[in-house]
Design an enzyme around this catalytic site. Sequence first.
Site, PDB file in Angstrom:
ATOM      1  N   SER A  25       0.832  -1.212   0.000  1.00 17.11           N
ATOM      2  CA  SER A  25       0.000   0.000   0.000  1.00 17.11           C
ATOM      3  C   SER A  25       0.864   1.259   0.000  1.00 17.11           C
ATOM      4  O   SER A  25       0.351   2.364  -0.104  1.00 17.11           O
ATOM      5  CB  SER A  25      -0.928   0.009   1.215  1.00 17.11           C
ATOM      6  OG  SER A  25      -0.202  -0.196   2.414  1.00 17.11           O
ATOM      7  N   ASN A 108      -2.343  -2.943  12.970  1.00 11.28           N
ATOM      8  CA  ASN A 108      -3.793  -2.818  12.886  1.00 11.28           C
ATOM      9  C   ASN A 108      -4.310  -1.605  13.651  1.00 11.28           C
ATOM     10  O   ASN A 108      -5.169  -0.870  13.156  1.00 11.28           O
ATOM     11  CB  ASN A 108      -4.467  -4.093  13.385  1.00 11.28           C
ATOM     12  CG  ASN A 108      -4.094  -5.293  12.531  1.00 11.28           C
ATOM     13  OD1 ASN A 108      -3.496  -5.139  11.464  1.00 11.28           O
ATOM     14  ND2 ASN A 108      -4.440  -6.491  12.996  1.00 11.28           N
ATOM     15  N   THR A 153     -40.144  24.741 -11.373  1.00 13.91           N
ATOM     16  CA  THR A 153     -40.414  23.365 -10.934  1.00 13.91           C
ATOM     17  C   THR A 153     -40.557  22.575 -12.230  1.00 13.91           C
ATOM     18  O   THR A 153     -41.071  23.109 -13.228  1.00 13.91           O
ATOM     19  CB  THR A 153     -41.704  23.247 -10.086  1.00 13.91           C
ATOM     20  OG1 THR A 153     -42.819  23.589 -10.899  1.00 13.91           O
ATOM     21  CG2 THR A 153     -41.666  24.165  -8.861  1.00 13.91           C
ATOM     22  N   SER A 275     -13.651  25.495 -28.374  1.00 16.74           N
ATOM     23  CA  SER A 275     -13.771  24.236 -29.097  1.00 16.74           C
ATOM     24  C   SER A 275     -12.620  24.142 -30.070  1.00 16.74           C
ATOM     25  O   SER A 275     -12.148  25.152 -30.586  1.00 16.74           O
ATOM     26  CB  SER A 275     -15.099  24.212 -29.852  1.00 16.74           C
ATOM     27  OG  SER A 275     -15.019  23.326 -30.958  1.00 16.74           O
ATOM     28  N   GLU A 288     -19.397  21.658 -15.796  1.00 21.32           N
ATOM     29  CA  GLU A 288     -19.750  20.275 -16.158  1.00 21.32           C
ATOM     30  C   GLU A 288     -18.960  19.285 -15.313  1.00 21.32           C
ATOM     31  O   GLU A 288     -19.487  18.261 -14.866  1.00 21.32           O
ATOM     32  CB  GLU A 288     -19.470  20.023 -17.647  1.00 21.32           C
ATOM     33  CG  GLU A 288     -20.348  20.825 -18.595  1.00 21.32           C
ATOM     34  CD  GLU A 288     -19.797  20.781 -20.018  1.00 21.32           C
ATOM     35  OE1 GLU A 288     -19.820  19.702 -20.635  1.00 21.32           O
ATOM     36  OE2 GLU A 288     -19.329  21.825 -20.517  1.00 21.32           O
ATOM     37  N   TYR A 315      -9.471  -7.245  12.000  1.00 19.82           N
ATOM     38  CA  TYR A 315      -8.792  -6.706  10.829  1.00 19.82           C
ATOM     39  C   TYR A 315      -8.730  -7.745   9.713  1.00 19.82           C
ATOM     40  O   TYR A 315      -8.491  -8.924   9.952  1.00 19.82           O
ATOM     41  CB  TYR A 315      -7.359  -6.257  11.172  1.00 19.82           C
ATOM     42  CG  TYR A 315      -6.609  -5.745   9.953  1.00 19.82           C
ATOM     43  CD1 TYR A 315      -6.753  -4.429   9.531  1.00 19.82           C
ATOM     44  CD2 TYR A 315      -5.807  -6.594   9.186  1.00 19.82           C
ATOM     45  CE1 TYR A 315      -6.111  -3.962   8.386  1.00 19.82           C
ATOM     46  CE2 TYR A 315      -5.160  -6.139   8.041  1.00 19.82           C
ATOM     47  CZ  TYR A 315      -5.312  -4.817   7.643  1.00 19.82           C
ATOM     48  OH  TYR A 315      -4.689  -4.361   6.509  1.00 19.82           O
ATOM     49  N   LYS A 323      -8.090   3.343   1.782  1.00 18.48           N
ATOM     50  CA  LYS A 323      -7.352   4.590   1.666  1.00 18.48           C
ATOM     51  C   LYS A 323      -7.528   5.324   0.349  1.00 18.48           C
ATOM     52  O   LYS A 323      -7.736   6.538   0.330  1.00 18.48           O
ATOM     53  CB  LYS A 323      -5.862   4.327   1.916  1.00 18.48           C
ATOM     54  CG  LYS A 323      -5.575   4.166   3.399  1.00 18.48           C
ATOM     55  CD  LYS A 323      -4.196   3.688   3.636  1.00 18.48           C
ATOM     56  CE  LYS A 323      -4.053   2.383   4.373  1.00 18.48           C
ATOM     57  NZ  LYS A 323      -5.185   1.572   4.704  1.00 18.48           N
TER      58      LYS A 323
HETATM   59  N1  ARG Z   1      -1.135  -1.568   5.021  1.00 13.89           N
HETATM   60  C1  ARG Z   1      -2.101  -2.100   5.933  1.00 13.89           C
HETATM   61  C2  ARG Z   1      -3.450  -1.410   5.711  1.00 13.89           C
HETATM   62  O1  ARG Z   1      -3.459  -0.416   5.087  1.00 13.89           O
HETATM   63  C3  ARG Z   1      -1.692  -1.842   7.341  1.00 13.89           C
HETATM   64  C4  ARG Z   1      -2.207  -2.829   8.310  1.00 13.89           C
HETATM   65  C5  ARG Z   1      -1.636  -4.167   8.023  1.00 13.89           C
HETATM   66  N2  ARG Z   1      -1.983  -5.116   9.030  1.00 13.89           N
HETATM   67  C6  ARG Z   1      -1.818  -6.427   8.827  1.00 13.89           C
HETATM   68  N3  ARG Z   1      -2.140  -7.215   9.797  1.00 13.89           N
HETATM   69  N4  ARG Z   1      -1.406  -6.896   7.704  1.00 13.89           N
HETATM   70  O2  ARG Z   1      -4.462  -1.904   6.137  1.00 13.89           O
END
Ligand code: ARG
Length: 482
Positions: A25, A108, A153, A275, A288, A315, A323
Site C-alpha cells: 500500500s 492494525n 419546478t 472548441s 460540467e 482486521y 485509503k
Molecule cells: N497496510 C495495511 C493497511 O493499510 C496496514 C495494516 C496491516 N496489518 C496487517 N495485519 N497486515 O491496512
Amino acid sequence: MANPSAWGGRFRKETAPLANRFGASVPFDWRLYRFDVAGSIAHSRMLAREGIIEQSVQQDIEQGLRAALVEVEAGMFEWRLDREDVHMNLEAALGEAGQSLHTGRSRNDQVALDLRLFAREETLRLCDLTLDLQSTLVERAAEHVDDLLPGYTHLQRAQPVSLAHHLLAYVEMLQRDVERQLDAFRRINVLPLGSGALAGVPYPLDRQFVADQLGFAALSANSIDAVADRDFVVELLANAALCGVHLSRLGEELVLWSSAEFGYVEMDDAWSTGSSIMPQKKNPDFAELVRGKSGRLVGDLMGMLTVLKGLSLAYNKDLQEDKEALFDAVDTLADCLAVAREMLASLTFNIDRMAAAAALDYTTATDLADYLVRKGVPFRTAHRIVGELVAACVAQGRQLGEVRLEDLRAHSDLFEADALQAVAASASAEARNVPGGTAPPRVREAVVQARSRLAQTRDRVAALRGVTRAVDRLLELAQPGD
Ligand code: ARG
C-alpha cells in the site's frame, strides 16, 4: 542473511515480487507519513514514561523519526515496495532503534490511528472550503436581493424568485454539509491505539497520555471494534458524496444558465473553454466537471461500503482498500468546492434577461388565484378560474402582463383594477413575505443571518483546528537542527 524474509523467522523464502506489488500500500499510503510519525512519537514517549522501553531508546526512536520526516518532506526518503506500507518503511528507517518501537502496538491499531488523524484534518479542510464557497454565495446574493428570475419546478417557469434567494438555497445545503462533517468529527476523534492486533496489549499502556498528546477526545472502548471498523471513513465519504451531489446541481444550473437558451449567466473567460473545431464556442467545462465529479464521490462511497460488507471481525487485509477511496474523495471534493467558488465569484449575472423571463409565461398566475381567495373564493375554485384565464391568454398569444381588466372580469367579476398590479413579478415576490420566503425584505434578513452563521461556524471549525494542532506540535519539534 539467516532469514531471507522481511517477515522474520517464520519464513524460508522471500515474498514473490508480484505478491509484493499486489499487497503493497506504500504507493498510496505514504501520504499518511506525518500522522504515522506523530503517532509513533506519542507511542514511544508513553512507552518510555511507563518504563516499557529505555529513555535513551525512546530518544533514538524520536530522533530517527524526525530524520525520516525531514527526508520524506525533502523527497529524499526511499519508499520500498518490499516494505509494504508506510508503517514498515518508516520503522525500517529507524534501524536498530526501531526494534523496540512496535512494543505494545500492531499495524492494525497503527493504521486505524493514522487514518483517523488524516480524516480529522481533512474534515476541517473540507469544512473551510465549504464555508469559503458559502461565503462567496452569500456575498453574490447580497448584490442581487431585488433581482428576480423565474423559479422553476419541473424545469418549467413557476413563480418569480429573488436571485439572492436562489443562491441562498445552496448556502443552506452547504451548511448542512458542514454540520454533518462536524458531527462526524466527534466519531473520528477517538484513539484506537492500545488495541493491539485485536485483543488489546499485555503492557501497562497509558492510553490517555497518548490521546492527550495527539488531541483525541476519547479512547476506543473495544479493541476489536477499534481495528475492524471504518465507519468513520464511510461517514466522511457519505458526507462528501452528498456535498458533491449538491455541487452537481449547482454545476448543472451553471451549465443551463450559461446556454443561449437561458442566457442568465456569462461565465468568466478564465473559467470557460473553447472548441477545437467550432470557433464560436464557449463551453462551461468546469461547471460540467463539478457536476460530473459527483459520480466519483458516489463511487468512492459505494466502494468503501462494499469492502466492509460481510467482513468478519476483526482486521482483514481488505481494509487496506479504504485509503484510495478516502484520498480520492477528499481531493476531488476539495477541488470541486474551490472551483465552484471561483466560477461563482467571477461570473456575471444577466439580470435583465432574468427579469424579463420572470415576468413571462404566466409565472404570476398563482397571484391572481390568491387575489380571488382574498375576495372570498375558495382556493380550488380560484385555481380553476385562473386556469381558464391562462388558457384563453395562451390561445390569444397574450402574456399576463398584457391583459386588461376586462379580460380578467370576463372570468370573474371579483377582479378589480388592483388585480393588474398583483400580476407584476415584483408584487408576486414581495407578497411571499413569510419566514423563509422570497420577499426581498426576508431575503435581506436571510443574508444577514447567513453571514453571522458563517462566522459562528468558522469559529467552531477553528476550535477543532486546535485539536488537530496536537499533531503539528509533535512534528514541529522534528525540524532539522533540533
Ligand atoms: N497496510 C495495511 C493497511 O493499510 C496496514 C495494516 C496491516 N496489518 C496487517 N495485519 N497486515 O491496512
